[in-house]
Design a protein around this motif. Structure first.
Motif, PDB file in Angstrom:
ATOM      1  N   LEU A 538      43.100  92.197 -65.932  1.00 45.97           N
ATOM      2  CA  LEU A 538      41.806  92.729 -66.374  1.00 45.97           C
ATOM      3  C   LEU A 538      40.744  91.699 -66.013  1.00 45.97           C
ATOM      4  O   LEU A 538      40.970  90.502 -66.214  1.00 45.97           O
ATOM      5  N   GLU A 539      39.610  92.162 -65.475  1.00 46.80           N
ATOM      6  CA  GLU A 539      38.512  91.213 -65.234  1.00 46.80           C
ATOM      7  C   GLU A 539      37.503  91.368 -66.360  1.00 46.80           C
ATOM      8  O   GLU A 539      37.021  92.477 -66.622  1.00 46.80           O
ATOM      9  N   ALA A 540      37.217  90.267 -67.046  1.00 49.63           N
ATOM     10  CA  ALA A 540      36.216  90.312 -68.115  1.00 49.63           C
ATOM     11  C   ALA A 540      34.843  90.208 -67.471  1.00 49.63           C
ATOM     12  O   ALA A 540      34.563  89.265 -66.730  1.00 49.63           O
ATOM     13  N   ILE A 597      38.280  85.584 -65.691  1.00 54.81           N
ATOM     14  CA  ILE A 597      36.872  85.380 -66.048  1.00 54.81           C
ATOM     15  C   ILE A 597      36.138  84.740 -64.868  1.00 54.81           C
ATOM     16  O   ILE A 597      36.737  84.067 -64.049  1.00 54.81           O
ATOM     17  N   ASN A 598      34.834  85.017 -64.789  1.00 54.67           N
ATOM     18  CA  ASN A 598      34.025  84.509 -63.676  1.00 54.67           C
ATOM     19  C   ASN A 598      33.383  83.179 -64.051  1.00 54.67           C
ATOM     20  O   ASN A 598      32.841  83.030 -65.138  1.00 54.67           O
ATOM     21  N   PHE A 599      33.436  82.246 -63.128  1.00 53.90           N
ATOM     22  CA  PHE A 599      32.841  80.932 -63.352  1.00 53.90           C
ATOM     23  C   PHE A 599      31.679  80.706 -62.385  1.00 53.90           C
ATOM     24  O   PHE A 599      31.753  81.082 -61.222  1.00 53.90           O
ATOM     25  N   ILE A 629      40.778  82.152 -63.262  1.00 50.54           N
ATOM     26  CA  ILE A 629      39.353  81.833 -63.109  1.00 50.54           C
ATOM     27  C   ILE A 629      38.923  82.366 -61.744  1.00 50.54           C
ATOM     28  O   ILE A 629      39.574  82.078 -60.740  1.00 50.54           O
ATOM     29  N   GLU A 630      37.811  83.124 -61.697  1.00 48.86           N
ATOM     30  CA  GLU A 630      37.302  83.598 -60.402  1.00 48.86           C
ATOM     31  C   GLU A 630      36.147  82.698 -59.964  1.00 48.86           C
ATOM     32  O   GLU A 630      35.181  82.509 -60.694  1.00 48.86           O
ATOM     33  N   LEU A 631      36.288  82.157 -58.766  1.00 49.18           N
ATOM     34  CA  LEU A 631      35.242  81.287 -58.209  1.00 49.18           C
ATOM     35  C   LEU A 631      34.764  81.889 -56.900  1.00 49.18           C
ATOM     36  O   LEU A 631      35.561  82.469 -56.168  1.00 49.18           O
ATOM     37  N   MET A 659      39.684  83.537 -55.369  1.00 54.68           N
ATOM     38  CA  MET A 659      38.452  83.362 -54.583  1.00 54.68           C
ATOM     39  C   MET A 659      37.734  84.699 -54.584  1.00 54.68           C
ATOM     40  O   MET A 659      38.184  85.657 -53.960  1.00 54.68           O
ATOM     41  N   ASP A 660      36.608  84.746 -55.343  1.00 58.99           N
ATOM     42  CA  ASP A 660      35.863  85.992 -55.529  1.00 58.99           C
ATOM     43  C   ASP A 660      34.995  86.264 -54.303  1.00 58.99           C
ATOM     44  O   ASP A 660      34.618  85.342 -53.570  1.00 58.99           O
ATOM     45  N   ASP A 661      34.661  87.521 -54.078  1.00 61.55           N
ATOM     46  CA  ASP A 661      33.738  87.937 -53.001  1.00 61.55           C
ATOM     47  C   ASP A 661      34.146  87.378 -51.646  1.00 61.55           C
ATOM     48  O   ASP A 661      33.275  86.984 -50.838  1.00 61.55           O
ATOM     49  N   VAL A 680      43.109  85.986 -53.456  1.00 62.15           N
ATOM     50  CA  VAL A 680      41.879  86.195 -52.699  1.00 62.15           C
ATOM     51  C   VAL A 680      41.366  87.588 -53.035  1.00 62.15           C
ATOM     52  O   VAL A 680      42.123  88.555 -52.972  1.00 62.15           O
ATOM     53  N   LYS A 681      40.065  87.659 -53.448  1.00 68.53           N
ATOM     54  CA  LYS A 681      39.496  88.972 -53.784  1.00 68.53           C
ATOM     55  C   LYS A 681      38.581  89.402 -52.662  1.00 68.53           C
ATOM     56  O   LYS A 681      37.477  88.858 -52.521  1.00 68.53           O
ATOM     57  N   MET A 682      39.052  90.375 -51.853  1.00 70.36           N
ATOM     58  CA  MET A 682      38.232  90.804 -50.716  1.00 70.36           C
ATOM     59  C   MET A 682      37.015  91.564 -51.209  1.00 70.36           C
ATOM     60  O   MET A 682      37.115  92.435 -52.074  1.00 70.36           O
TER      61      MET A 682
HETATM   62 MG    MG Z   1      34.559  88.475 -60.300  1.00 66.37          MG
END
Ligand code: MG
Ligand code: C2E
Ligand code: MG
Length: 766
Positions: A538-540, A597-599, A629-631, A659-661, A680-682
């Motif tokens: 789940l992404e908060a 969670i996004n940092f 942790i999403e960076l 690795m976000d985006d 890795v989040k494409m």
């Molecule tokens: Mg994110």
């Protein structure tokens, strides 16, 4: 430096003593039955420790006192050297030191001479003086103070007061230099006579003037000619007995022309004002020998009672000697100690004067604020010495741009400011900054060879872009912060910028209120396995609930929060709340999933971030593997070595990192190879074009393959159609997230969603 080392040494010795003492006490206590000898040793030791600690404290106090005294001595000597009446006093009003000239002049009665408050109140012509009066005393630069000496004589003085030193303990020292008006009064009465005769003799200089042995200059209303006395002609090497304003102007030192022009105009337009007050102007003129020297012109107006015409007259004194001492004092108060160029105080003083000139003279100036990009990196990587060297080189490069006039100062850490006269070329600020950038890029001080040096700038026009100098400066700083994310950017201030910043500031205030009022909530978006269709995470995602029916998306406020320290407070809330919720769901028996969670950069670069996360995990007894942790890669760009170090710390603690985006930066693939990500989040933009663009399909395929070879999982964001999901699965992507599976939901909705999904999967499996 020596002092610091010594202080460290003393501190270390004290700590060592403390540790030793505790050890001895502990040892003596444990062996208390073994007889008296051990107690004897303990007592002797304790006595020595107390004695030594006492000596160390004494030594430190004396050293601090010595340091303060030497500073005070230096200032005191400076005051002593001044020929003018002067005094040095501090803002606690506990000390006042008069120089000999002032002591002789003031003839203070011995009874009260030792009471600083009394001395200051007498000399400043006030009933009392308290700390609240200090700002006013500093402001009153041209007020005449009258005080009565012990022998009953009235003395008129003008004081100029400025702060010269602030000690480590916060005590500020002020220097007040006085001008005794007695001789000027004499001059004034004589002037009335000269002026009368002058007008009677229709503009010819008169005999009295020739006989006077001081430089005198008379200016008559409506007459372009100035009348110098013989002495003044001698001083300046003038041939004729009259001189025009233009002739005098041609002798003025270039940097003082602004002052000269503004005072000339003011004197002509407001001559009657000077009937009531004496004023003065100080500037450099080329003398008889062609050398520039400092002169002071103290003047006042008189009116011919017969004709009613006004004339201004006054004495001209060579003050070069005084100025040399002033320069020394100015240096302490107005010079930046690292670069040797003027500091912020001097810039403000100069800026105010120039602002006044612009309104009087109808000209304008550019105010440019410059910031060295990534200066902290140089300080961190190469040390303070290299950092200081760079500041000096920067100041030098900036000064070179001032050869044709202008003013430059260091206003704080790596911030500099320039004031340039507007020559009518709107591109001038940009040209000047580009030149500075060029000379900066050619340098590599103290091992900086592999860091490319640049600077960013913002500028505004004075007086058009602000109602005061501070206003214009602030607007130039707005312009600078508008291009904060861009290295080497140069921006001009615009009205729109102002509105945006005001709005941003208001939003910032609202955000901190929202934080205090618990208006932030978390929504959760599921991440699905393309292989098994199960919810794997789940992404908060944060939301600002302004009111029950007004939910604000993070896109509207995260970037503002990132510019202040608010983001770290927001992230602390997100971290705590997401972990708490994850544990609640686990305890309720829902399938175990990873909570993401996004940092932001500011969160990630905190020294204690790893400890903070671990503390929250312990608080909720959550397994570190359940947290991700999403960076974004742009965050990693800031400082690659520190990023790797931090990521390794988090990985060692068992926390996952995504690795976000991915794909929106410049070198996503190389970062994927270099940094220890687990996922890795494409980015959504890939998924959007997946169906119609074969190249995008190829890229996704390659990314998935490279990731797999490095044991990194892949997920695609923004999956909205079943076809996109099919193509992603075919390309080898592991997981998917998007509206196809579920939008971000409240905690209750998420719980219902997870239960429903679990039931469906059970039923599906049979
Ligand atoms: Mg994110
Ligand atoms: P992100 O981390 O890339 O989050 C994904 C964003 O894409 C979310 O927007 C999500 O609602 C949206 N999204 C997900 N699936 C789809 C889809 O199928 N189609 C479309 N069109 N959009 C989809 P959201 O929640 O508005 O968040 C936006 C960004 O705000 C996030 O991007 C993240 O960078 C930031 N953000 C959100 N929460 C936080 C937080 O707690 N801290 C920080 N520092 N940033 C946050
Ligand atoms: Mg994203």
């Amino acid at each position: 430096m020596k002092q610091r080392i010594r202080a460290h040494l003393v501190n270390s010795v004290m700590v060592l003593f403390a540790v030793l003492t505790v050890t001895v006490i502990a040892y003596a206590f444990r062996n208390r039955e073994k007889g008296e000898l051990i107690y004897l040793i303990f007592n002797a030791y304790a006595l020595i420790a107390v004695l030594l600690s006492f000596l160390i404290i004494l030594f430190r106090q004396r050293a601090a006192k010595r340091r303060q005294l030497s500073k005070k001595k230096r200032l005191q000597n400076l005051t002593k050297d001044l020929a003018s009446p002067a005094m040095l006093w501090d803002d606690t009003l506990r000390t006042v030191i008069l120089n000999d000239t002032l002591r002789n002049l003031a003839e203070l009665d011995p009874e009260h001479a030792a009471d600083p408050k009394h001395v200051l109140s007498v000399l400043f012509g006030r009933e009392t003086v308290s700390e609240q009066d200090i700002p006013e005393i500093i402001r009153e630069k041209n007020r005449e103070f009258c005080f009565v000496t012990a022998s009953g004589q009235e003395r008129d003085m003008i004081w100029t007061t400025s702060a010269v030193e602030t000690e480590e303990n916060g005590v500020t020292w002020y220097l007040s230099i006085g001008l005794d008006l007695a001789d000027i009064r004499l001059m004034q009465s004589e002037l009335a006579t000269y002026s009368k005769r002058l007008i009677v003799s229709e503009g010819r200089h008169n005999l009295t003037m020739e006989l006077m042995d001081v430089g005198i200059l008379l200016i008559e209303q409506g007459n372009r000619n100035l009348f110098p006395s013989d002495k003044l002609r001698q001083m300046l090497g003038l041939k004729d007995d009259v001189l025009t304003v233009e002739e005098l102007r041609s002798r003025v030192y270039p940097a003082d022309l602004v002052t000269f022009d503004s005072r000339c105009r003011n004197m002509h337009d407001h001559m009657q004002d000077y009937l009531r007050k004496t004023d003065s102007v100080e500037l450099r003129l080329s003398g008889a020998d062609g050398q520039y020297r400092w002169y002071s012109y103290r003047f006042r107006a008189t009116q011919n009672p017969e004709t009613g015409r006004l004339a201004v007259g006054g004495i001209v004194i060579d003050i070069s000697g005084e100025k040399a001492k002033d320069v020394q004092i100015e240096r302490i108060a107005y010079e930046d100690s690292v670069t040797g160029i003027p500091n912020r105080q001097k810039l403000l003083q100069m800026g105010h004067d120039l602002y006044r000139c612009t309104t009087e003279m109808e000209n304008s100036y550019w105010v440019i604020v410059i910031d060295i990009d990534r200066f902290h990196m140089i300080n961190d990587a190469c040390g303070y010495a290299a950092g200081n060297e760079l500041l000096r080189q920067f100041a030098e490069a900036m000064n070179r741009q001032l050869e044709h006039g202008g003013f430059g100062a260091r206003i704080s850490g790596d911030n500099f400011a320039l004031i340039l006269r507007n020559t009518g070329d709107p591109a001038l600020p940009e040209k000047v900054v580009r030149e500075i950038q060029q000379s900066l890029s050619a340098r590599s001080a103290g091992g900086l060879a592999n860091i490319s040096l640049t600077c960013s700038a913002g500028y505004a026009l004075m007086p058009a872009d602000g109602e005061s100098f501070e206003d214009v400066m602030e607007h130039a700083e707005f312009a600078l912060s508008s291009n904060r994310s861009m290295l080497g950017g140069i921006s001009r201030y615009t009205e729109a910028m102002h509105d945006a910043i005001v709005k941003e500031n208001q939003l910032e205030v609202r955000l901190s209120e929202a934080l205090a009022n618990h208006e932030f909530v978390l929504y959760y978006q599921p991440k699905i396995s393309l292989e098994t269709d199960a919810v794997i995470g789940l992404e908060a995602l944060i939301r600002w609930r302004m009111s029950p029916d007004k939910i604000v998306s993070p896109e509207a406020f995260v970037s503002v929060a990132e510019k202040s320290s608010l983001i770290t407070q927001i992230t602390r809330f997100v971290l705590d709340e997401a972990c708490r919720q994850a544990k609640v769901w686990q305890d309720e028996g829902l399938p175990e999933v990873v909570m993401s969670i996004n940092f932001s950069g500011a969160d990630f670069y905190q020294d204690t971030i790893c400890e903070q996360i671990q503390e929250v995990l312990r608080k909720y007894r959550l397994d570190p593997h359940c947290l991700e942790i999403e960076l974004t890669e742009s965050l990693a760009l800031k400082d690659i070595d520190l990023t790797i170090e931090r990521m390794n710390q988090l990985r060692a603690a068992g926390i996952q990192i995504a690795m976000d985006d991915f794909g929106t930066g410049y070198s996503s693939l190389s970062y994927m190879q270099m940094l220890p990500f687990t996922m890795v989040k494409m980015d959504r933009s890939f998924v959007r074009h997946l169906e119609e663009d074969r190249v995008v399909q190829e890229i996704v395929f390659s990314v998935a393959r490279i990731a797999r070879s490095k044991k990194i999982k892949t997920i695609a964001e923004g999956v909205e159609t079943p076809e996109q999901a099919r193509l992603l699965k075919a390309a080898g992507c592991d997981y998917a997230q998007g509206f196809l599976y579920g939008k971000p939901m409240t905690a209750e909705e998420t719980e219902a969603y997870m239960r429903e999904r679990a039931r469906y999967r059970k039923g599906y499996r049979g």
